[in-house]
Design an enzyme around this catalytic site. Structure first.
Site, mmCIF file in Angstrom:
data_model
loop_
_atom_site.group_PDB
_atom_site.id
_atom_site.type_symbol
_atom_site.label_atom_id
_atom_site.label_comp_id
_atom_site.label_asym_id
_atom_site.label_seq_id
_atom_site.Cartn_x
_atom_site.Cartn_y
_atom_site.Cartn_z
ATOM 1 N N ASN A 82 0.775 -1.105 -0.102
ATOM 2 C CA ASN A 82 0.438 -0.193 0.043
ATOM 3 C C ASN A 82 1.092 0.785 -0.277
ATOM 4 O O ASN A 82 0.533 1.991 -0.736
ATOM 5 C CB ASN A 82 -0.882 -0.698 1.482
ATOM 6 C CG ASN A 82 -2.027 1.161 1.211
ATOM 7 O OD1 ASN A 82 -2.516 2.145 0.502
ATOM 8 N ND2 ASN A 82 -0.721 2.390 2.560
ATOM 9 N N GLN A 144 0.787 14.068 -13.229
ATOM 10 C CA GLN A 144 1.504 12.399 -12.878
ATOM 11 C C GLN A 144 2.069 10.802 -13.304
ATOM 12 O O GLN A 144 1.808 10.925 -13.710
ATOM 13 C CB GLN A 144 0.428 11.592 -12.260
ATOM 14 C CG GLN A 144 -0.577 12.450 -10.670
ATOM 15 C CD GLN A 144 -1.139 11.558 -10.087
ATOM 16 O OE1 GLN A 144 -2.256 11.270 -10.372
ATOM 17 N NE2 GLN A 144 -0.714 11.542 -8.175
ATOM 18 N N TYR A 147 3.593 9.486 -11.112
ATOM 19 C CA TYR A 147 2.774 7.675 -10.389
ATOM 20 C C TYR A 147 2.154 7.715 -11.328
ATOM 21 O O TYR A 147 2.062 6.377 -10.886
ATOM 22 C CB TYR A 147 1.784 9.774 -9.302
ATOM 23 C CG TYR A 147 0.686 8.554 -8.949
ATOM 24 C CD1 TYR A 147 0.599 8.331 -7.373
ATOM 25 C CD2 TYR A 147 -0.757 7.971 -8.889
ATOM 26 C CE1 TYR A 147 0.646 7.653 -6.284
ATOM 27 C CE2 TYR A 147 -1.456 8.029 -7.878
ATOM 28 C CZ TYR A 147 -0.883 7.294 -6.717
ATOM 29 O OH TYR A 147 -1.876 7.528 -5.970
ATOM 30 N N TYR A 179 -10.412 8.323 -5.969
ATOM 31 C CA TYR A 179 -10.102 9.305 -5.138
ATOM 32 C C TYR A 179 -10.996 9.480 -3.972
ATOM 33 O O TYR A 179 -11.293 9.107 -3.245
ATOM 34 C CB TYR A 179 -10.435 11.057 -5.690
ATOM 35 C CG TYR A 179 -9.479 11.673 -5.975
ATOM 36 C CD1 TYR A 179 -9.260 10.787 -7.564
ATOM 37 C CD2 TYR A 179 -8.824 12.248 -6.345
ATOM 38 C CE1 TYR A 179 -8.307 10.452 -8.902
ATOM 39 C CE2 TYR A 179 -7.741 12.396 -7.565
ATOM 40 C CZ TYR A 179 -7.470 11.941 -8.324
ATOM 41 O OH TYR A 179 -6.580 12.655 -9.424
HETATM 42 N N1 CAA Z 1 -6.413 19.045 -18.124
HETATM 43 C C1 CAA Z 1 -5.671 19.964 -19.290
HETATM 44 N N2 CAA Z 1 -5.182 20.792 -17.826
HETATM 45 C C2 CAA Z 1 -5.053 20.965 -17.149
HETATM 46 C C3 CAA Z 1 -5.730 19.962 -16.317
HETATM 47 C C4 CAA Z 1 -6.147 18.930 -17.362
HETATM 48 N N3 CAA Z 1 -6.530 17.857 -16.061
HETATM 49 N N4 CAA Z 1 -4.862 20.963 -15.302
HETATM 50 C C5 CAA Z 1 -4.509 21.558 -15.044
HETATM 51 N N5 CAA Z 1 -4.639 22.010 -16.321
HETATM 52 C C6 CAA Z 1 -4.082 23.671 -17.045
HETATM 53 C C7 CAA Z 1 -4.307 24.408 -16.201
HETATM 54 O O1 CAA Z 1 -5.611 24.802 -16.453
HETATM 55 C C8 CAA Z 1 -3.551 25.829 -16.081
HETATM 56 O O2 CAA Z 1 -3.453 26.287 -17.738
HETATM 57 P P1 CAA Z 1 -4.078 27.131 -18.330
HETATM 58 O O3 CAA Z 1 -1.999 27.987 -17.692
HETATM 59 O O4 CAA Z 1 -4.206 27.587 -19.701
HETATM 60 O O5 CAA Z 1 -4.441 28.161 -16.820
HETATM 61 C C9 CAA Z 1 -1.940 24.901 -16.633
HETATM 62 O O6 CAA Z 1 -2.153 23.265 -16.982
HETATM 63 C C10 CAA Z 1 -0.883 24.759 -15.040
HETATM 64 O O7 CAA Z 1 -1.877 23.881 -14.442
HETATM 65 P P2 CAA Z 1 -2.393 24.603 -13.076
HETATM 66 O O8 CAA Z 1 -1.906 25.515 -12.987
HETATM 67 O O9 CAA Z 1 -2.844 23.104 -11.845
HETATM 68 O O10 CAA Z 1 -0.337 24.155 -12.325
HETATM 69 P P3 CAA Z 1 0.684 23.601 -11.274
HETATM 70 O O11 CAA Z 1 1.828 24.240 -12.368
HETATM 71 O O12 CAA Z 1 0.255 25.245 -10.924
HETATM 72 O O13 CAA Z 1 0.029 22.777 -10.999
HETATM 73 C C11 CAA Z 1 -0.440 20.226 -11.023
HETATM 74 C C12 CAA Z 1 0.321 21.283 -12.020
HETATM 75 C C13 CAA Z 1 0.649 20.190 -9.624
HETATM 76 C C14 CAA Z 1 0.007 18.580 -10.879
HETATM 77 C C15 CAA Z 1 -1.608 19.993 -10.448
HETATM 78 O O14 CAA Z 1 -2.713 20.938 -11.589
HETATM 79 C C16 CAA Z 1 -2.246 19.363 -9.820
HETATM 80 O O15 CAA Z 1 -2.055 18.923 -8.490
HETATM 81 N N6 CAA Z 1 -3.515 18.494 -9.929
HETATM 82 C C17 CAA Z 1 -4.053 17.362 -9.330
HETATM 83 C C18 CAA Z 1 -3.282 16.182 -9.589
HETATM 84 C C19 CAA Z 1 -3.766 14.969 -8.963
HETATM 85 O O16 CAA Z 1 -5.137 14.236 -9.452
HETATM 86 N N7 CAA Z 1 -3.216 13.718 -7.768
HETATM 87 C C20 CAA Z 1 -3.743 12.725 -7.576
HETATM 88 C C21 CAA Z 1 -3.201 13.374 -6.372
HETATM 89 S S1 CAA Z 1 -4.264 11.752 -5.012
HETATM 90 C C22 CAA Z 1 -3.328 10.133 -6.453
HETATM 91 O O17 CAA Z 1 -2.587 10.536 -6.301
HETATM 92 C C23 CAA Z 1 -3.721 9.288 -5.261
HETATM 93 C C24 CAA Z 1 -4.359 8.686 -5.911
HETATM 94 O O18 CAA Z 1 -4.281 6.810 -6.083
HETATM 95 C C25 CAA Z 1 -5.816 8.477 -7.019
#
Ligand code: CAA
Length: 240
Positions: A82, A144, A147, A179
């Site tokens: 895990n 990711q 990941y 999630y």
């Molecule tokens: N698809 C397309 N574009 C996307 C997007 C997506 N899903 N998400 C963000 N964008 C775009 C944004 O709209 C933004 O565009 P603009 O600059 O034109 O406005 C651009 O990408 C940059 O986005 P951020 O400001 O979010 O960029 P950042 O560098 O600050 O952060 C990130 C990037 C760290 C990846 C952040 O988006 C994030 O944390 N995302 C979530 C990732 C996620 O789901 N992680 C899961 C963790 S939990 C887990 O993993 C457990 C499990 O098993 C499920």
């Protein structure tokens, strides 16, 4: 005598719920943890579950840790892989270290734990290995690549090892959580998380106990004919 189950990353989040559930089901549970001593102590005091610290991404540490558990507690018959970390970021901002740490711990940890415990399971002709994958290993996720690659690797690892264990009474399965309401998911920026939750048909985050129930089934005697499978528990977010 009850079977010994080791749950990696077992003192927090999903691992914590798995430990509690397996204990309720009659296993002698050992929780491995990697870093947070205070959380581990609090968990052990509260549940009476033994905690052992080692880094699952470190091959030698895994072999030594499992040998210690076997000498102090008994042969390891169930392993729940895990332990996992996130180092999210888009590829063009991701460092090699962010890639490597996630691969080393999330995917390497499964290999290391299997190397330490699979030979004993083969000798005893019984074993259960449950690997915690992810919806993001099935579907990918923006930010990711590390990941998603590691979790996708876990799904392949599961199917390959299941074939090797089948004749020895060892089942190897994966669960792909969606999630879940844990610290890991709470670290996702709020506006991003809101958009993700809006896409979950069930309309909410999952609970760690909902993953633990699936693990409990896969570890049970009843699941002896289930191997190489992936159980998706994700509120309908990805139907695969
Ligand atoms: N698809 C397309 N574009 C996307 C997007 C997506 N899903 N998400 C963000 N964008 C775009 C944004 O709209 C933004 O565009 P603009 O600059 O034109 O406005 C651009 O990408 C940059 O986005 P951020 O400001 O979010 O960029 P950042 O560098 O600050 O952060 C990130 C990037 C760290 C990846 C952040 O988006 C994030 O944390 N995302 C979530 C990732 C996620 O789901 N992680 C899961 C963790 S939990 C887990 O993993 C457990 C499990 O098993 C499920």
């Amino acid at each position: 005598m009850s079977r010994v189950a080791v749950v990696t990353g077992g003192t927090r989040g999903i691992g914590r719920a798995i430990c509690r559930r397996l204990k309720d089901d009659g296993f002698t549970v050992v929780a491995n943890y990697g870093g947070n001593d205070d959380a581990a102590k609090a968990f052990s005091d509260e549940t009476g579950i033994a905690v052992y610290k080692w880094d699952v991404g470190d091959h030698e540490a895994c072999l030594d840790g499992c040998a210690k558990v076997e000498s102090e507690v008994g042969p390891i018959e169930v392993v729940v892989n895990n332990a996992g970390i996130t180092r999210d970021g888009v590829l063009h901002k991701m460092s090699f270290d962010d890639w490597n740490e996630v691969m080393r711990i999330n995917l390497g940890g499964c290999f290391n734990m299997a190397k330490a415990t699979f030979p004993g399971m083969r000798e005893r002709k019984w074993g259960r290995i449950v690997n915690i994958g992810s919806i993001n290993g099935q579907a990918g996720q923006y930010g990711q690549v590390n990941y998603a690659a590691a979790k996708s690797g876990i799904h392949g690892f599961t199917k390959a090892l299941a074939q090797e264990g089948a004749r020895s009474g060892i089942t190897v399965n994966a669960i792909a959580p969606g999630y879940i309401d844990t610290d890991m998911v709470a670290a996702v920026p709020e506006p991003v998380l809101e958009k993700i939750v809006a896409k979950i048909p069930v309309g909410r985050l999952g609970q760690a106990e909902e993953i633990a129930r699936g693990v409990a089934f896969l570890c049970s005697e009843d699941a002896g004919f289930v191997t190489g499978s992936t159980m998706s528990i994700n509120g309908g977010q990805h139907m695969y």
